[in-house]
Design a protein around this motif. Structure first.
Motif, PDB file in Angstrom:
ATOM      1  N   LEU A  78      82.495  87.872  24.071  1.00 33.70           N
ATOM      2  CA  LEU A  78      81.300  88.722  24.107  1.00 33.70           C
ATOM      3  C   LEU A  78      80.355  88.327  25.236  1.00 33.70           C
ATOM      4  CD1 LEU A  78      80.412  89.188  20.341  1.00 33.70           C
ATOM      5  CD2 LEU A  78      81.050  90.963  21.971  1.00 33.70           C
ATOM      6  N   VAL A  79      80.140  87.033  25.414  1.00 38.42           N
ATOM      7  CA  VAL A  79      79.246  86.585  26.479  1.00 38.42           C
ATOM      8  C   VAL A  79      79.821  86.961  27.837  1.00 38.42           C
ATOM      9  CG1 VAL A  79      78.327  84.529  27.617  1.00 38.42           C
ATOM     10  CG2 VAL A  79      78.131  84.776  25.157  1.00 38.42           C
ATOM     11  N   ARG A  80      81.125  86.816  27.996  1.00 41.85           N
ATOM     12  CA  ARG A  80      81.750  87.183  29.272  1.00 41.85           C
ATOM     13  C   ARG A  80      81.617  88.683  29.527  1.00 41.85           C
ATOM     14  NH1 ARG A  80      86.989  84.423  31.068  1.00 41.85           N
ATOM     15  NH2 ARG A  80      85.546  83.404  32.440  1.00 41.85           N
ATOM     16  N   LEU A  81      81.835  89.506  28.501  1.00 40.47           N
ATOM     17  CA  LEU A  81      81.732  90.954  28.665  1.00 40.47           C
ATOM     18  C   LEU A  81      80.287  91.408  28.927  1.00 40.47           C
ATOM     19  CD1 LEU A  81      84.143  92.172  25.842  1.00 40.47           C
ATOM     20  CD2 LEU A  81      84.559  92.227  28.305  1.00 40.47           C
ATOM     21  N   LEU A  82      79.338  90.715  28.326  1.00 41.72           N
ATOM     22  CA  LEU A  82      77.931  91.107  28.443  1.00 41.72           C
ATOM     23  C   LEU A  82      77.164  90.284  29.463  1.00 41.72           C
ATOM     24  CD1 LEU A  82      77.173  91.530  24.649  1.00 41.72           C
ATOM     25  CD2 LEU A  82      77.488  93.347  26.320  1.00 41.72           C
ATOM     26  N   ARG A  83      77.846  89.456  30.252  1.00 43.60           N
ATOM     27  CA  ARG A  83      77.183  88.524  31.159  1.00 43.60           C
ATOM     28  C   ARG A  83      76.190  89.205  32.107  1.00 43.60           C
ATOM     29  NH1 ARG A  83      76.547  83.786  32.922  1.00 43.60           N
ATOM     30  NH2 ARG A  83      76.588  83.121  35.071  1.00 43.60           N
ATOM     31  N   GLN A  84      76.597  90.276  32.769  1.00 36.46           N
ATOM     32  CA  GLN A  84      75.710  90.947  33.723  1.00 36.46           C
ATOM     33  C   GLN A  84      74.460  91.458  33.017  1.00 36.46           C
ATOM     34  OE1 GLN A  84      77.538  94.139  35.839  1.00 36.46           O
ATOM     35  NE2 GLN A  84      75.748  94.527  37.120  1.00 36.46           N
ATOM     36  N   TYR A  85      74.630  92.057  31.853  1.00 28.56           N
ATOM     37  CA  TYR A  85      73.506  92.556  31.087  1.00 28.56           C
ATOM     38  C   TYR A  85      72.580  91.414  30.656  1.00 28.56           C
ATOM     39  CZ  TYR A  85      70.932  94.324  27.062  1.00 28.56           C
ATOM     40  OH  TYR A  85      69.943  94.642  26.180  1.00 28.56           O
ATOM     41  N   LEU A  86      73.154  90.327  30.154  1.00 23.02           N
ATOM     42  CA  LEU A  86      72.355  89.207  29.671  1.00 23.02           C
ATOM     43  C   LEU A  86      71.578  88.529  30.800  1.00 23.02           C
ATOM     44  CD1 LEU A  86      74.863  87.636  27.121  1.00 23.02           C
ATOM     45  CD2 LEU A  86      72.839  89.014  26.628  1.00 23.02           C
ATOM     46  N   VAL A  87      72.207  88.370  31.966  1.00 25.09           N
ATOM     47  CA  VAL A  87      71.518  87.748  33.100  1.00 25.09           C
ATOM     48  C   VAL A  87      70.342  88.620  33.546  1.00 25.09           C
ATOM     49  CG1 VAL A  87      71.794  87.134  35.533  1.00 25.09           C
ATOM     50  CG2 VAL A  87      73.489  86.397  33.870  1.00 25.09           C
ATOM     51  N   GLU A  88      70.560  89.915  33.608  1.00 23.45           N
ATOM     52  CA  GLU A  88      69.480  90.830  33.989  1.00 23.45           C
ATOM     53  C   GLU A  88      68.360  90.814  32.949  1.00 23.45           C
ATOM     54  OE1 GLU A  88      67.241  93.480  36.159  1.00 23.45           O
ATOM     55  OE2 GLU A  88      69.007  92.337  36.769  1.00 23.45           O
ATOM     56  N   LEU A  89      68.731  90.781  31.687  1.00 23.43           N
ATOM     57  CA  LEU A  89      67.740  90.723  30.613  1.00 23.43           C
ATOM     58  C   LEU A  89      66.909  89.442  30.687  1.00 23.43           C
ATOM     59  CD1 LEU A  89      66.741  92.146  28.030  1.00 23.43           C
ATOM     60  CD2 LEU A  89      68.421  90.782  26.782  1.00 23.43           C
ATOM     61  N   GLU A  90      67.561  88.315  30.903  1.00 24.32           N
ATOM     62  CA  GLU A  90      66.853  87.033  31.045  1.00 24.32           C
ATOM     63  C   GLU A  90      65.895  87.081  32.240  1.00 24.32           C
ATOM     64  OE1 GLU A  90      69.548  83.755  31.370  1.00 24.32           O
ATOM     65  OE2 GLU A  90      70.592  84.309  29.542  1.00 24.32           O
ATOM     66  N   ALA A  91      66.365  87.628  33.360  1.00 25.78           N
ATOM     67  CA  ALA A  91      65.539  87.683  34.567  1.00 25.78           C
ATOM     68  C   ALA A  91      64.314  88.567  34.354  1.00 25.78           C
ATOM     69  CB  ALA A  91      66.363  88.202  35.740  1.00 25.78           C
ATOM     70  N   ARG A  92      64.504  89.728  33.757  1.00 31.80           N
ATOM     71  CA  ARG A  92      63.367  90.624  33.515  1.00 31.80           C
ATOM     72  C   ARG A  92      62.363  90.012  32.553  1.00 31.80           C
ATOM     73  NH1 ARG A  92      65.031  96.915  33.356  1.00 31.80           N
ATOM     74  NH2 ARG A  92      66.227  96.948  35.279  1.00 31.80           N
ATOM     75  N   GLN A  93      62.860  89.393  31.486  1.00 30.57           N
ATOM     76  CA  GLN A  93      61.957  88.787  30.508  1.00 30.57           C
ATOM     77  C   GLN A  93      61.193  87.623  31.133  1.00 30.57           C
ATOM     78  OE1 GLN A  93      61.387  89.948  27.234  1.00 30.57           O
ATOM     79  NE2 GLN A  93      59.640  88.614  27.553  1.00 30.57           N
ATOM     80  N   THR A  94      61.856  86.835  31.961  1.00 30.79           N
ATOM     81  CA  THR A  94      61.186  85.721  32.635  1.00 30.79           C
ATOM     82  C   THR A  94      60.113  86.236  33.585  1.00 30.79           C
ATOM     83  OG1 THR A  94      63.112  84.284  32.423  1.00 30.79           O
ATOM     84  CG2 THR A  94      61.547  83.747  34.167  1.00 30.79           C
ATOM     85  N   ARG A  95      60.433  87.283  34.367  1.00 30.76           N
ATOM     86  CA  ARG A  95      59.427  87.859  35.268  1.00 30.76           C
ATOM     87  C   ARG A  95      58.222  88.352  34.490  1.00 30.76           C
ATOM     88  NH1 ARG A  95      63.999  90.037  38.124  1.00 30.76           N
ATOM     89  NH2 ARG A  95      63.796  91.959  36.953  1.00 30.76           N
TER      90      ARG A  95
END
Length: 124
Positions: A78-95
């Motif tokens: 699941l993490v591998r399949l959702l990696r791009q989404y999760l990285v973008e989500l982390e980046a937006r939330q951090t910003r």
């Protein structure tokens, strides 16, 4: 194999022994995060650390269940399949968190300036 009840008793005894030996010094049952909030206003440095979202895959991608290997495998998939989404989500939330923290800092400065001006006017 240990039952959940036995594991809980073993963990509670280990924690009791560690506390008796001076472990967990300065912490009560709430833990470090709650202690920093209860003790008063968190420092700017602490807020800055909290603002940055960083998910550690090693902390998430395991299972402690007796037959945890298939669960761990499914989580990794699941993490591998959702990696791009999760990285973008982390980046937006951090910003967002950092921008909110900066905005809060500027508002605090404005309030302090207004309080100083108000105190100066009352003195004259």
């Amino acid at each position: 194999m240990t039952s959940p009840e036995e594991a809980e008793a073993v963990a509670a005894e280990a924690a009791r022994l560690r506390r008796a030996a001076g472990g967990y010094a300065g912490l009560d049952a709430r833990g470090a995060l709650d202690e920093s909030i209860v003790a008063g206003e968190p420092s700017r440095e602490l807020l800055s650390r909290w603002a940055v979202i960083e998910i550690e895959p090693d902390e998430v991608l395991y299972s402690t269940r007796p037959a945890g290997a298939p669960i761990t495998w499914a989580k990794r998939l699941l993490v591998r399949l959702l990696r791009q989404y999760l990285v973008e989500l982390e980046a937006r939330q951090t910003r967002f968190n950092i921008a909110l923290l900066e905005r809060l800092g500027s508002l605090e400065q404005r309030v302090e300036a207004l309080e100083r001006d108000g105190a100066g006017r009352r003195d004259t």
